[in-house]
Design a protein around this motif. Sequence first.
Motif, PDB file in Angstrom:
ATOM      1  N   LYS A 213      12.120  13.894  55.247  1.00  0.00           N
ATOM      2  CA  LYS A 213      13.361  14.346  54.837  1.00  0.00           C
ATOM      3  C   LYS A 213      13.316  15.871  54.536  1.00  0.00           C
ATOM      4  N   VAL A 214      13.169  16.803  55.525  1.00  0.00           N
ATOM      5  CA  VAL A 214      13.483  18.283  55.477  1.00  0.00           C
ATOM      6  C   VAL A 214      14.361  18.718  56.500  1.00  0.00           C
ATOM      7  N   ALA A 215      15.705  19.332  55.983  1.00  0.00           N
ATOM      8  CA  ALA A 215      16.660  19.819  56.937  1.00  0.00           C
ATOM      9  C   ALA A 215      16.349  21.273  57.428  1.00  0.00           C
ATOM     10  N   HIS A 216      15.529  21.903  56.509  1.00  0.00           N
ATOM     11  CA  HIS A 216      15.554  23.434  56.802  1.00  0.00           C
ATOM     12  C   HIS A 216      14.030  23.652  56.853  1.00  0.00           C
ATOM     13  N   ALA A 217      13.728  24.927  57.398  1.00  0.00           N
ATOM     14  CA  ALA A 217      12.390  25.342  57.420  1.00  0.00           C
ATOM     15  C   ALA A 217      11.908  25.841  56.298  1.00  0.00           C
ATOM     16  N   ASP A 218      12.627  26.530  55.357  1.00  0.00           N
ATOM     17  CA  ASP A 218      12.464  27.028  53.971  1.00  0.00           C
ATOM     18  C   ASP A 218      12.371  26.181  53.188  1.00  0.00           C
ATOM     19  N   ASP A 219      12.616  24.595  53.149  1.00  0.00           N
ATOM     20  CA  ASP A 219      12.402  23.770  51.998  1.00  0.00           C
ATOM     21  C   ASP A 219      11.253  23.819  51.487  1.00  0.00           C
ATOM     22  N   PRO A 220      11.143  23.957  50.108  1.00  0.00           N
ATOM     23  CA  PRO A 220       9.979  24.155  49.308  1.00  0.00           C
ATOM     24  C   PRO A 220       9.148  22.951  49.392  1.00  0.00           C
ATOM     25  N   LEU A 221       7.846  23.072  49.311  1.00  0.00           N
ATOM     26  CA  LEU A 221       6.911  21.827  49.205  1.00  0.00           C
ATOM     27  C   LEU A 221       6.765  21.615  47.417  1.00  0.00           C
ATOM     28  N   TYR A 222       6.428  20.331  47.331  1.00  0.00           N
ATOM     29  CA  TYR A 222       6.145  20.153  45.949  1.00  0.00           C
ATOM     30  C   TYR A 222       4.793  19.203  45.926  1.00  0.00           C
ATOM     31  N   ALA A 223       4.353  19.053  44.862  1.00  0.00           N
ATOM     32  CA  ALA A 223       3.144  18.207  45.046  1.00  0.00           C
ATOM     33  C   ALA A 223       3.512  17.078  43.866  1.00  0.00           C
ATOM     34  N   THR A 224       3.076  15.931  44.616  1.00  0.00           N
ATOM     35  CA  THR A 224       3.376  14.674  43.780  1.00  0.00           C
ATOM     36  C   THR A 224       2.166  14.147  43.196  1.00  0.00           C
ATOM     37  N   VAL A 225       1.897  14.066  42.023  1.00  0.00           N
ATOM     38  CA  VAL A 225       0.740  13.675  41.284  1.00  0.00           C
ATOM     39  C   VAL A 225       0.845  12.174  40.882  1.00  0.00           C
ATOM     40  N   TYR A 226       0.041  11.396  41.147  1.00  0.00           N
ATOM     41  CA  TYR A 226      -0.130  10.030  40.836  1.00  0.00           C
ATOM     42  C   TYR A 226      -0.989   9.743  39.442  1.00  0.00           C
ATOM     43  N   VAL A 227      -0.511   9.832  38.469  1.00  0.00           N
ATOM     44  CA  VAL A 227      -1.304   9.905  37.101  1.00  0.00           C
ATOM     45  C   VAL A 227      -1.294   8.499  36.643  1.00  0.00           C
ATOM     46  N   PRO A 228      -2.520   8.035  36.148  1.00  0.00           N
ATOM     47  CA  PRO A 228      -2.332   6.781  35.620  1.00  0.00           C
ATOM     48  C   PRO A 228      -1.517   6.522  34.596  1.00  0.00           C
ATOM     49  N   ALA A 229      -0.888   5.327  34.483  1.00  0.00           N
ATOM     50  CA  ALA A 229       0.116   4.891  33.773  1.00  0.00           C
ATOM     51  C   ALA A 229      -0.073   5.135  32.229  1.00  0.00           C
ATOM     52  N   GLU A 230      -1.470   4.900  31.844  1.00  0.00           N
ATOM     53  CA  GLU A 230      -1.917   5.248  30.174  1.00  0.00           C
ATOM     54  C   GLU A 230      -1.685   6.665  29.868  1.00  0.00           C
ATOM     55  N   SER A 231      -1.864   7.682  30.903  1.00  0.00           N
ATOM     56  CA  SER A 231      -1.700   9.022  30.595  1.00  0.00           C
ATOM     57  C   SER A 231      -0.410   9.732  30.783  1.00  0.00           C
ATOM     58  N   ALA A 232       0.374   9.105  31.347  1.00  0.00           N
ATOM     59  CA  ALA A 232       1.596   9.770  31.828  1.00  0.00           C
ATOM     60  C   ALA A 232       2.567  10.200  30.741  1.00  0.00           C
ATOM     61  N   ALA A 233       2.543   9.327  29.638  1.00  0.00           N
ATOM     62  CA  ALA A 233       3.354   9.484  28.264  1.00  0.00           C
ATOM     63  C   ALA A 233       2.849  10.972  27.572  1.00  0.00           C
ATOM     64  N   SER A 234       1.703  11.263  27.940  1.00  0.00           N
ATOM     65  CA  SER A 234       1.244  12.639  27.246  1.00  0.00           C
ATOM     66  C   SER A 234       1.333  13.940  28.095  1.00  0.00           C
ATOM     67  N   VAL A 235       1.965  13.789  29.435  1.00  0.00           N
ATOM     68  CA  VAL A 235       2.207  14.719  30.184  1.00  0.00           C
ATOM     69  C   VAL A 235       3.584  15.455  30.024  1.00  0.00           C
ATOM     70  N   PRO A 236       3.796  16.700  29.457  1.00  0.00           N
ATOM     71  CA  PRO A 236       4.977  17.268  28.994  1.00  0.00           C
ATOM     72  C   PRO A 236       5.433  18.187  30.164  1.00  0.00           C
ATOM     73  N   ALA A 237       6.883  17.965  30.580  1.00  0.00           N
ATOM     74  CA  ALA A 237       7.444  18.971  31.209  1.00  0.00           C
ATOM     75  C   ALA A 237       7.090  20.341  31.148  1.00  0.00           C
ATOM     76  N   GLY A 238       6.984  21.047  32.394  1.00  0.00           N
ATOM     77  CA  GLY A 238       6.369  22.377  32.234  1.00  0.00           C
ATOM     78  C   GLY A 238       5.085  22.572  32.110  1.00  0.00           C
TER      79      GLY A 238
END
Length: 268
Positions: free
Chosen positions: A137-162
């Motif tokens: 799902k990308v409509a334009h050539a300049d649509d930015p890339l992201y990284a999707t990281v699949y973190v173990p569920a027991e560690s996800a709660a300690s990951v802060p935004a930013g």
Amino acid sequence: MQFRQQALARHQSPEDLDLPVRLARPQGRLVLAVTVLALAGAAVWATTGSVTSTVGAPAILTHGEGSYVLESPAAGQVTAVLATEGVRLPAGAPVLKVRTEQGDTVVRAVAAGRVTALAATVGHIVRTGESVAVVEKVAHADDPLYATVYVPAESAASVPAGAPVDLTVQTVPAQQYGVLRGHVKSVDRSAQSAQQIAAFLGDGQLGEQFTGKGRPVAVTVRLDRAATTKSGLRWSSSDGPPYVLTSMTLATASIRLADRRPVDWLLP
């Protein structure tokens, strides 16, 4: 018995009363001083210092909305392939033509995007609901890339935004070009199944791969931009690789968690 009597006699001798008592040898005083300084330093560090911890997890470069699997609406034989891998299509654009008992049916893109895989060729017999293509799902050539990281569920709660993230990209030699920089954009609220991951990435094998050690939580990472690099992204090296990264590239992420004072875990 003889040695014990001699020791008692020497201890009780009046001539020994005037001798100074040696509390410790000079070497002992040095060891004591070093120990006191070490304890004092540890106490200062425990109250004013910080501990940096990281969590590592597999990742993949994608566009923000992921991909979808295009399925044939009818059973029949493919008579024409109307799209090409790597080409962006608008919503409703024809992808395949399938001849059925009722006539020709055109398989069309559900949403605008780039065709990343075509599973059907001319002459192929498809069933109703069979996967025939994967569209990102990308409509334009300049649509930015992201990284999707699949973190173990027991560690996800300690990951802060930013939180800062370092990404070792599979197709980029880290020793030569370094790691890709980014920051956590968002953290999902719940763990994902293999089916959910496969639906987002359009790849069932990746869904199984990312859930091999349990259901993970998806963490979206915004990649840092840089106008001076060929890839348009910021790297730990000054220039980064001399080419542009593409989506569906695998990586390994190291997410830096919030700094904590050591006293938090030294003293419960």
